[in-house]
Design a protein around this motif. Sequence first.
Motif, short mmCIF file in Angstrom:
data_model
loop_
_atom_site.label_atom_id
_atom_site.label_comp_id
_atom_site.label_asym_id
_atom_site.label_seq_id
_atom_site.Cartn_x
_atom_site.Cartn_y
_atom_site.Cartn_z
N GLY A 117 0.82 -1.20 0.00
CA GLY A 117 0.00 0.00 0.00
C GLY A 117 0.86 1.25 0.00
O GLY A 117 2.07 1.19 0.20
N ARG A 118 0.21 2.40 -0.22
CA ARG A 118 0.91 3.66 -0.21
C ARG A 118 -0.07 4.78 0.10
O ARG A 118 -1.27 4.68 -0.21
CB ARG A 118 1.59 3.93 -1.56
CG ARG A 118 0.62 4.07 -2.73
CD ARG A 118 1.32 4.11 -4.07
NE ARG A 118 0.36 4.27 -5.17
CZ ARG A 118 0.05 5.44 -5.73
NH1 ARG A 118 0.64 6.55 -5.31
NH2 ARG A 118 -0.83 5.53 -6.70
N VAL A 119 0.44 5.85 0.70
CA VAL A 119 -0.38 7.03 0.94
C VAL A 119 -0.49 7.81 -0.37
O VAL A 119 0.52 8.11 -1.02
CB VAL A 119 0.24 7.93 2.04
CG1 VAL A 119 -0.56 9.22 2.18
CG2 VAL A 119 0.30 7.18 3.36
N ILE A 120 -1.71 8.11 -0.79
CA ILE A 120 -1.88 8.84 -2.05
C ILE A 120 -2.34 10.28 -1.82
O ILE A 120 -2.27 11.10 -2.73
CB ILE A 120 -2.87 8.12 -2.99
CG1 ILE A 120 -4.24 7.94 -2.34
CG2 ILE A 120 -2.29 6.78 -3.41
CD1 ILE A 120 -5.28 7.35 -3.29
N ASP A 121 -2.81 10.60 -0.60
CA ASP A 121 -3.19 11.98 -0.33
C ASP A 121 -3.28 12.21 1.17
O ASP A 121 -3.52 11.26 1.94
CB ASP A 121 -4.54 12.32 -0.97
CG ASP A 121 -4.81 13.82 -1.02
OD1 ASP A 121 -3.84 14.59 -1.00
OD2 ASP A 121 -5.99 14.21 -1.03
N ALA A 122 -3.06 13.44 1.57
CA ALA A 122 -3.22 13.85 2.97
C ALA A 122 -3.62 15.31 2.98
O ALA A 122 -2.99 16.13 2.30
CB ALA A 122 -1.92 13.64 3.75
N GLU A 123 -4.66 15.62 3.73
CA GLU A 123 -5.21 16.97 3.70
C GLU A 123 -5.55 17.41 5.13
O GLU A 123 -6.16 16.65 5.89
CB GLU A 123 -6.47 17.01 2.84
CG GLU A 123 -7.13 18.36 2.77
CD GLU A 123 -8.43 18.33 1.98
OE1 GLU A 123 -8.95 19.42 1.66
OE2 GLU A 123 -8.93 17.22 1.69
N VAL A 124 -5.15 18.63 5.48
CA VAL A 124 -5.52 19.21 6.76
C VAL A 124 -6.91 19.81 6.63
O VAL A 124 -7.18 20.57 5.69
CB VAL A 124 -4.51 20.28 7.20
CG1 VAL A 124 -4.95 20.93 8.51
CG2 VAL A 124 -3.12 19.66 7.37
N VAL A 125 -7.81 19.47 7.56
CA VAL A 125 -9.20 19.93 7.49
C VAL A 125 -9.61 20.58 8.80
O VAL A 125 -9.13 20.21 9.88
CB VAL A 125 -10.17 18.77 7.16
CG1 VAL A 125 -9.89 18.20 5.77
CG2 VAL A 125 -10.07 17.66 8.20
N SER A 126 -10.49 21.57 8.71
CA SER A 126 -11.05 22.23 9.89
C SER A 126 -12.36 21.54 10.25
O SER A 126 -13.19 21.25 9.37
CB SER A 126 -11.30 23.71 9.62
OG SER A 126 -10.08 24.38 9.34
N LEU A 127 -12.56 21.29 11.55
CA LEU A 127 -13.75 20.58 12.02
C LEU A 127 -14.77 21.56 12.59
O LEU A 127 -14.41 22.67 13.03
CB LEU A 127 -13.35 19.55 13.08
CG LEU A 127 -12.27 18.54 12.65
CD1 LEU A 127 -11.98 17.59 13.79
CD2 LEU A 127 -12.71 17.78 11.41
N PRO A 128 -16.04 21.18 12.62
CA PRO A 128 -17.08 22.07 13.15
C PRO A 128 -16.85 22.49 14.61
O PRO A 128 -17.31 23.55 15.03
CB PRO A 128 -18.36 21.24 13.02
CG PRO A 128 -18.07 20.28 11.92
CD PRO A 128 -16.62 19.96 12.03
N ASN A 129 -16.13 21.65 15.36
CA ASN A 129 -15.88 21.97 16.78
C ASN A 129 -14.69 22.91 16.97
O ASN A 129 -14.28 23.18 18.10
CB ASN A 129 -15.67 20.69 17.59
CG ASN A 129 -14.45 19.89 17.15
OD1 ASN A 129 -13.70 20.30 16.25
ND2 ASN A 129 -14.25 18.72 17.76
#
Length: 250
Positions: free
Chosen positions: A56-68
């Motif tokens: 396997g391999r990592v194909i994407d990583a994204e920083v996201v803001s959460l509602p909290n």
Amino acid sequence: MPPYTTITTRFELTRPSSRYSDYMFAPQVLHQLAEHFKSGRMPVQFNHDPTHRLDGRVIDAEVVSLPNGETAIDVTVEIELGDWQEVQDAVAAEGGPGGFSFSMSSSLVRSDPAREASVTLAADPAAWTQDQLEDARVLLDAVVPTDSALLFQFSAAVEIATIALVLTDIATGVLGNAAYDAIKLLVRARAPKGMTRVEIRRPMADGTEVIAVVVTDDPDIAQQALTLLPEMQTQPVILFDDDSWDWPEG
């Protein structure tokens, strides 16, 4: 070519977790982690075990803001379908929550800020205190400059805690009894609660590394593994056999 599937897992690290109640990470650290994930340098393996690597391999990583108001990383992994089914079956057998987890390290003590250390000793802060890690580090530092780091294993269930001994351009024989004493100290401290995975990691000139692994709760087995560790390792990962008390390349 075998079939693959993609899995996305969310890691929330800006607030304390059940495993690391004393640690949380600033949002800028998550951005650094996301870039590291996307670099492709992080191997995909089962249960934090370098002897059990997956296709396997990592194909994407994204920083996201959460509602909290918190920040998280969404990591997407492409993995061979058979390997993923193996993971799912193993998790179901153990009654675990499933999904992916990951490990990361954070520098703790620099032996000498003016120069690179020959050795880094990293340990999971959920299993060892910083004082225990420092007691082990100073044993090594008396022989060669030795840094320490905290080794985080972000997982819902970690049965085997990990120590990593990273050796840069230095043979294990140079460390002598200091290596035995440092590792035995940590294995002995952990033994009443469970097993320790000791990883001896040796970076190579081409950017890869070779890893030698011993899993034990017996300090004497850990010492034997270090004593018999081959200076020239031909396989990327080798596992110490505590039945024969030897390495496969011994």
